[in-house]
Design an enzyme around this catalytic site. Structure first.
Site, PDB file in Angstrom:
ATOM      1  N   GLU A 121     -24.646  58.737  65.774  1.00 37.30           N
ATOM      2  CA  GLU A 121     -25.899  58.110  66.190  1.00 37.30           C
ATOM      3  C   GLU A 121     -26.325  57.098  65.125  1.00 37.30           C
ATOM      4  O   GLU A 121     -26.251  57.417  63.937  1.00 37.30           O
ATOM      5  CB  GLU A 121     -27.005  59.155  66.370  1.00 37.30           C
ATOM      6  CG  GLU A 121     -28.243  58.547  66.986  1.00 37.30           C
ATOM      7  CD  GLU A 121     -29.370  59.572  67.215  1.00 37.30           C
ATOM      8  OE1 GLU A 121     -29.175  60.770  66.947  1.00 37.30           O
ATOM      9  OE2 GLU A 121     -30.426  59.143  67.648  1.00 37.30           O
ATOM     10  N   ASN A 265     -25.520  66.811  67.049  1.00 41.52           N
ATOM     11  CA  ASN A 265     -24.302  66.779  67.861  1.00 41.52           C
ATOM     12  C   ASN A 265     -24.154  68.063  68.688  1.00 41.52           C
ATOM     13  O   ASN A 265     -24.356  69.158  68.176  1.00 41.52           O
ATOM     14  CB  ASN A 265     -23.076  66.665  66.958  1.00 41.52           C
ATOM     15  CG  ASN A 265     -23.284  65.661  65.868  1.00 41.52           C
ATOM     16  OD1 ASN A 265     -23.484  64.490  66.128  1.00 41.52           O
ATOM     17  ND2 ASN A 265     -23.272  66.125  64.620  1.00 41.52           N
ATOM     18  N   HIS A 297     -35.755  71.482  64.546  1.00 41.35           N
ATOM     19  CA  HIS A 297     -35.697  70.156  65.176  1.00 41.35           C
ATOM     20  C   HIS A 297     -34.333  69.928  65.848  1.00 41.35           C
ATOM     21  O   HIS A 297     -34.269  69.563  67.018  1.00 41.35           O
ATOM     22  CB  HIS A 297     -35.972  69.097  64.110  1.00 41.35           C
ATOM     23  CG  HIS A 297     -35.979  67.697  64.613  1.00 41.35           C
ATOM     24  ND1 HIS A 297     -37.126  67.023  64.946  1.00 41.35           N
ATOM     25  CD2 HIS A 297     -34.965  66.833  64.847  1.00 41.35           C
ATOM     26  CE1 HIS A 297     -36.825  65.807  65.362  1.00 41.35           C
ATOM     27  NE2 HIS A 297     -35.512  65.666  65.316  1.00 41.35           N
ATOM     28  N   GLU A 298     -33.264  70.150  65.101  1.00 41.30           N
ATOM     29  CA  GLU A 298     -31.934  69.884  65.671  1.00 41.30           C
ATOM     30  C   GLU A 298     -31.634  70.845  66.812  1.00 41.30           C
ATOM     31  O   GLU A 298     -31.048  70.468  67.819  1.00 41.30           O
ATOM     32  CB  GLU A 298     -30.836  69.959  64.606  1.00 41.30           C
ATOM     33  CG  GLU A 298     -31.047  69.079  63.375  1.00 41.30           C
ATOM     34  CD  GLU A 298     -31.453  67.634  63.650  1.00 41.30           C
ATOM     35  OE1 GLU A 298     -31.041  67.076  64.686  1.00 41.30           O
ATOM     36  OE2 GLU A 298     -32.214  67.070  62.842  1.00 41.30           O
ATOM     37  N   HIS A 301     -33.390  69.748  69.947  1.00 43.47           N
ATOM     38  CA  HIS A 301     -32.741  68.594  70.578  1.00 43.47           C
ATOM     39  C   HIS A 301     -31.747  69.014  71.659  1.00 43.47           C
ATOM     40  O   HIS A 301     -31.405  68.208  72.524  1.00 43.47           O
ATOM     41  CB  HIS A 301     -31.960  67.786  69.536  1.00 43.47           C
ATOM     42  CG  HIS A 301     -32.723  66.647  68.932  1.00 43.47           C
ATOM     43  ND1 HIS A 301     -33.502  65.793  69.668  1.00 43.47           N
ATOM     44  CD2 HIS A 301     -32.787  66.187  67.645  1.00 43.47           C
ATOM     45  CE1 HIS A 301     -34.019  64.859  68.857  1.00 43.47           C
ATOM     46  NE2 HIS A 301     -33.612  65.087  67.627  1.00 43.47           N
ATOM     47  N   GLU A 320     -37.060  61.759  70.109  1.00 44.77           N
ATOM     48  CA  GLU A 320     -37.498  62.051  68.737  1.00 44.77           C
ATOM     49  C   GLU A 320     -38.976  62.423  68.643  1.00 44.77           C
ATOM     50  O   GLU A 320     -39.329  63.387  67.971  1.00 44.77           O
ATOM     51  CB  GLU A 320     -37.164  60.881  67.803  1.00 44.77           C
ATOM     52  CG  GLU A 320     -35.660  60.633  67.634  1.00 44.77           C
ATOM     53  CD  GLU A 320     -34.875  61.849  67.152  1.00 44.77           C
ATOM     54  OE1 GLU A 320     -35.500  62.842  66.708  1.00 44.77           O
ATOM     55  OE2 GLU A 320     -33.637  61.823  67.248  1.00 44.77           O
TER      56      GLU A 320
HETATM   57  N1  B3K Z   1     -30.945  62.077  65.630  1.00 45.38           N
HETATM   58  C1  B3K Z   1     -30.674  62.106  64.216  1.00 45.38           C
HETATM   59  C2  B3K Z   1     -30.894  60.826  63.519  1.00 45.38           C
HETATM   60  C3  B3K Z   1     -29.765  59.878  63.549  1.00 45.38           C
HETATM   61  C4  B3K Z   1     -29.991  58.757  62.608  1.00 45.38           C
HETATM   62  C5  B3K Z   1     -29.187  57.557  62.858  1.00 45.38           C
HETATM   63  N2  B3K Z   1     -29.376  56.544  61.854  1.00 45.38           N
HETATM   64  C6  B3K Z   1     -31.465  63.154  63.523  1.00 45.38           C
HETATM   65  C7  B3K Z   1     -32.633  63.672  64.231  1.00 45.38           C
HETATM   66  O1  B3K Z   1     -33.606  63.005  64.455  1.00 45.38           O
HETATM   67  O2  B3K Z   1     -32.584  64.797  64.615  1.00 45.38           O
HETATM   68 ZN    ZN Z   2     -34.385  64.161  65.967  1.00 51.00          ZN
END
Ligand code: B3K
Ligand code: ZN
Length: 868
Positions: A121, A265, A297-298, A301, A320
């Site tokens: 990303e 991911n 947070h992850e 997602h 986000e």
């Molecule tokens: N989605 C990633 C961030 C990616 C950054 C790219 N430069 C982390 C997050 O917000 O969870």
């Molecule tokens: Zn995020």
């Protein structure tokens, strides 16, 4: 360097899609071979060619449906591979080679201390192979990793491991398959030797999920908290949103070289080790908090980002803003403390308001982007979360949940827009958010001004509201927006009054200001009340109302909302800091000092809140309250006010400090709060009596067994340049020099050392073996420690602070453009400052802008900050 901006208004659905990709990656540090087989379908009726994205790739071969593609049928540039004269459905086989060892940008496939890992990303997958690198192309991935199993006992990718074979040449091939179609930005690969912590989680429908945490060898004793946080996140998402994890395995890998906090991911999160590794002796309370929130947070997602993803990168806040809001609520629930909200607001006020007022101002959904990596901002993330929070405020918890349920029902498996999200909220609640959507289109911080009038005869109290958003760098004209204001009225003792009004207030006394001006009348009010107008910081705005000192003191002592109490004290203190900085007054009134003393002695305020109430406004927060600032006058004023307040707080802080000492370390909320308040006390003691503080810091450092207290001692010794500073810094270095993550704390302190020797010291520190500009954590700790926290010397009269930063940025430009673009931020604020600072800062930017190989990232930021 000419880079073209992409516009949201130019979005077009893809000409082709890829629904299946088979990848084979043969690991080699300098020459990794990537073979991909793509199943491609034309979308709609057109005869345009297939244009794949690709950067820094060596094309080895290209086949369509098994036939080599003749040279005249394809065309390569440094960012694309165009193939013409193709059918509607085809299989494309591509072989490329790449050089992970040379990849210091940490985007694409790279090496982190000998382990292979990826960051795709936003647009990093194109550095791995040619592909349709955009989030609205969703494919099923099968990934075969080939490598030496001795060197890489773990070869990981998304989904489930479906095969492992030994090849004739001695290498091992491990194959992974991800059943969920996903955009390529969620692809991941990790190969290395790690220690593994395993656990499991049983989901609400009774499925067992295997949880695996991979850490560098020897770090297992620092992995437990992250694992606990993961299990708590999984349980929280089931409880609050009814969302269950969907694969049988969830892996988290901690790496030392990583640009951001972590990456979501699918099934294989890659984390900056800072947000995984912690035990009490190596990590502070704040580090533990950070881990809980980033792990959460992850994990969150997986639904908000992965199952439902973004149509294009302009929609980044869709995943986000929403996911930050979710992780904030998770942390609030875990700690059960009001100060989480205060800390979140402090970020908005000190960083997001600055972004709104600066050259990179953009709405939470930007309309124009040159380098996407520049838009992972506090606006898209944190203001985005505030926008979601406002919807939650307007719809209530149940209404918001109904909206979330509908959003997943409609869009699971799709790539959608912020409009789709808002539509789900509207439709699930029959609530009109059309005006509210200004928040997605408009940059800038709305300013709401409130005046009032009390009529004793009719016992009515009237509030008059007006709103206005100043022009921002990207947009001149602003419209009124929908501002939810959570209100309260208090009598002179601070007791809450009932709110009787004919105007509609939503649950929790929320009033919607929608027009430029509006009036609200309360009936049956016995005397002139004190209003609280933005309880819980119900909107990301600047609010002004002409409070008297007495009213602010009453609110800070008694208000039933923690944020309002803190805000009242901050407003009061800022009033006198500016008074002194402007030369209008010389002294803080005794009643204000008495108010602080009363807070320090008030036994009904919990320790965590008291610690915040006793803190002065931050420099960053103050910078956002004015247009043009004489930084040295402001710093002097802060010093004056500290010196005036400290003697009055000295005695209470001394006795509080000794009462707060704990014989045993524990990580529960009450113990954390005690450590936090004890640090506030120690800093007031240091202001009042350096000798006493010197002894206290020395003995705290020696006697404590945990990093929180040791670092508190060190931070205060460093800030006040106490006699014990240098020996404590040396002891710390001796103890931790082989541990980069811990040394980051030391580097940060060296950066913000408020001493005339700081420039010589920076040179010594940069030469230390553990300092590496190539490692983002190391670079950030020292450079941001100096440029974003050492105000006195960063803004040194002769401009040497700016030149030091400029030099680091020039070095980083070629090593890691993303990190360079983040660390340059303090210079881009040059217009905030009076001359000569502004002129010197601008000159540094001009010099950087002339760099021959200036990255796209810096080009966008420096260009905008010079133009604006
Ligand atoms: N989605 C990633 C961030 C990616 C950054 C790219 N430069 C982390 C997050 O917000 O969870
Ligand atoms: Zn995020």
């Amino acid at each position: 360097m000419t880079a073209k901006a992409k516009l949201l208004s130019d979005y077009q659905a893809p000409d082709f899609t890829i629904d299946q990709i088979e990848l084979t990656i043969e690991l080699d540090a300098e020459n990794t071979k990537v073979t991909s087989t793509l199943r491609v379908q034309r979308q709609g009726k057109h005869d345009r060619p297939l244009i794949l994205d690709g950067e820094q790739l060596q094309l080895q071969s290209l086949h369509i449906d098994g036939q080599a593609v003749p040279q005249q049928q394809y065309h390569q540039t440094d960012s694309t591979l165009t193939i013409s004269d193709i059918g509607d459905e085809l299989t494309v086989d591509i072989v490329v080679t790449i050089n992970p060892a040379a990849n210091t940008s940490l985007e694409g496939l790279y090496l982190s201390d000998g382990a292979f890992c990826t960051q795709c990303e936003a647009e990093g997958f194109r550095k791995i192979t040619y592909y349709l690198d955009r989030p609205d192309v969703l494919a099923r991935f099968t990934t075969k990793i080939i490598g030496d199993v001795e060197q890489f006992p773990f070869m990981l990718s998304n989904g489930n491991q479906i095969a492992k074979q030994q090849l004739a040449d001695g290498r091992t091939a491990v194959t992974w398959q991800d059943p969920f179609p996903k955009p390529c930005y969620l692809f991941a690969l990790v190969a290395g030797d790690f220690d593994l912590l395993e656990d499991s989680f049983t989901t609400m429908s009774g499925r067992d999920v295997c949880l695996q945490l991979f850490v560098d060898k020897g770090n297992l004793d620092r992995a437990d908290y992250a694992m606990e946080s993961l299990k708590n996140s999984m349980a929280w998402d089931e409880k609050v949103y009814g969302l269950e994890y969907d694969l049988d395995i969830y892996m988290v890998v901690a790496v030392d070289f990583f640009n951001m906090g972590a990456m979501e991911n699918k099934g294989l999160n890659v984390f900056n080790s800072k947000y995984v590794l912690a035990n009490p002796s190596s990590a502070t309370d704040q580090d533990f908090n950070g881990i809980e929130s980033v792990i959460g947070h992850e994990y969150f997602h997986n639904w908000t980002g992965n199952r439902v993803t973004c149509r294009d990168w302009f929609q980044l806040s869709l995943k986000e803003g929403l996911t930050v809001f979710r992780d904030q609520c998770f942390s609030e629930d875990m700690t059960g403390s009001a100060v989480n909200r205060i800390d979140d607001v402090a970020i908005i006020r000190s960083h997001q308001f600055a972004e709104d007022a600066g050259p990179m101002a953009h709405p939470i959904r930007p309309q124009s982007v040159i380098e996407m990596n520049n838009f992972y901002t506090v606006t898209v993330y944190n203001k985005g979360a505030e926008v979601i929070r406002m919807m939650h405020t307007l719809l209530g918890a149940d209404g918001f949940r109904r909206g979330m349920d509908l959003y997943f029902e409609r869009h699971d498996g799709q790539a959608v827009t912020c409009d789709d999200f808002v539509a789900a909220m509207e439709d699930a609640n029959s609530f009109d958010l059309s005006h509210f959507k200004t928040w997605y289109q408009q940059a800038g911080t709305p300013e709401v001004t409130v005046t009032d009038h009390y009529d004793a005869d009719s016992q009515t109290y009237t509030l008059e509201f007006s709103q206005q958003t100043p022009a921002t760098a990207d947009q001149a004209d602003k419209k009124a927006t929908h501002v939810p204001l959570r209100l309260g009225l208090y009598d002179s003792d601070g007791a809450a009054l009932p709110l009787n009004t004919d105007s509609p207030l939503t649950d929790g006394n929320v009033y919607s200001l929608i027009t430029d001006t509006d009036t609200l009348v309360f009936n049956g009010v016995a005397s002139h009340p004190t209003p609280a107008l933005l309880k819980g910081f119900s909107a990301p705005i600047k609010l002004s109302y002409d409070y008297s000192d007495e009213q602010l003191l009453t609110l800070s002592q008694h208000c039933d909302d923690g944020f309002t109490r803190w805000d009242a004290m901050q407003t009061l203190l800022a009033r006198y800091i500016w008074g002194i900085a402007d030369g209008v007054i010389n002294e803080v009134p005794t009643q204000v000092i008495a108010g602080l003393v009363a807070i320090s002695q008030n036994q009904h305020i919990d320790d965590a809140l008291k610690a915040r109430l006793l803190q002065l406004p931050t420099v960053n927060g103050l910078l956002n309250q004015r247009e043009q600032i004489d930084i040295h006058a402001l710093l002097d004023a802060l010093e004056t006010i500290r010196q005036q307040v400290a003697p009055a707080l000295h005695q209470t802080c001394t006795s509080l400090y000794s009462e707060l000492q704990q014989s045993q370390y524990s990580l529960d909320a009450a113990s954390i709060a005690k450590r936090s308040l004890s640090a506030s006390c120690l800093s007031w003691i240091a202001e009042a009596n350096g000798q006493q503080a010197d002894q206290l810091c020395q003995s705290l450092y020696d006697s404590s067994d945990n990093m929180t207290e040791q670092l508190n001692a060190l931070t205060i010794a460093n800030r006040f340049d106490l006699p014990c500073r240098s020996s404590l810094m040396d002891q710390f270095e001796q103890r931790w020099q082989d541990d980069g993550l811990v040394m980051d704390k030391w580097l940060n302190l060296q950066g913000c050392w408020n001493s005339e020797q700081c420039f010589d010291n920076l040179k010594t520190v940069e030469a230390k073996p553990f300092f590496k500009l190539t490692n983002p954590n190391r670079a950030r700790s020292l450079i941001a420690g100096f440029a974003a926290m050492n105000y006195r010397y960063f803004h040194a009269e002769d401009g040497s602070g700016y030149q030091w930063l400029s030099q680091k940025i020039q070095n980083l430009n070629s090593i890691n453009p993303q990190i360079a673009a983040r660390l340059i931020n303090p210079l881009t604020q040059w217009r905030k400052f009076t001359a000569p600072q502004s002129i010197q800062m601008k000159a540094c930017l001009e010099q950087i802008y002339q760099l021959k190989d200036l990255s796209k990232d810096l080009h966008e930021i420096v260009g905008k900050s010079l133009e604006y």
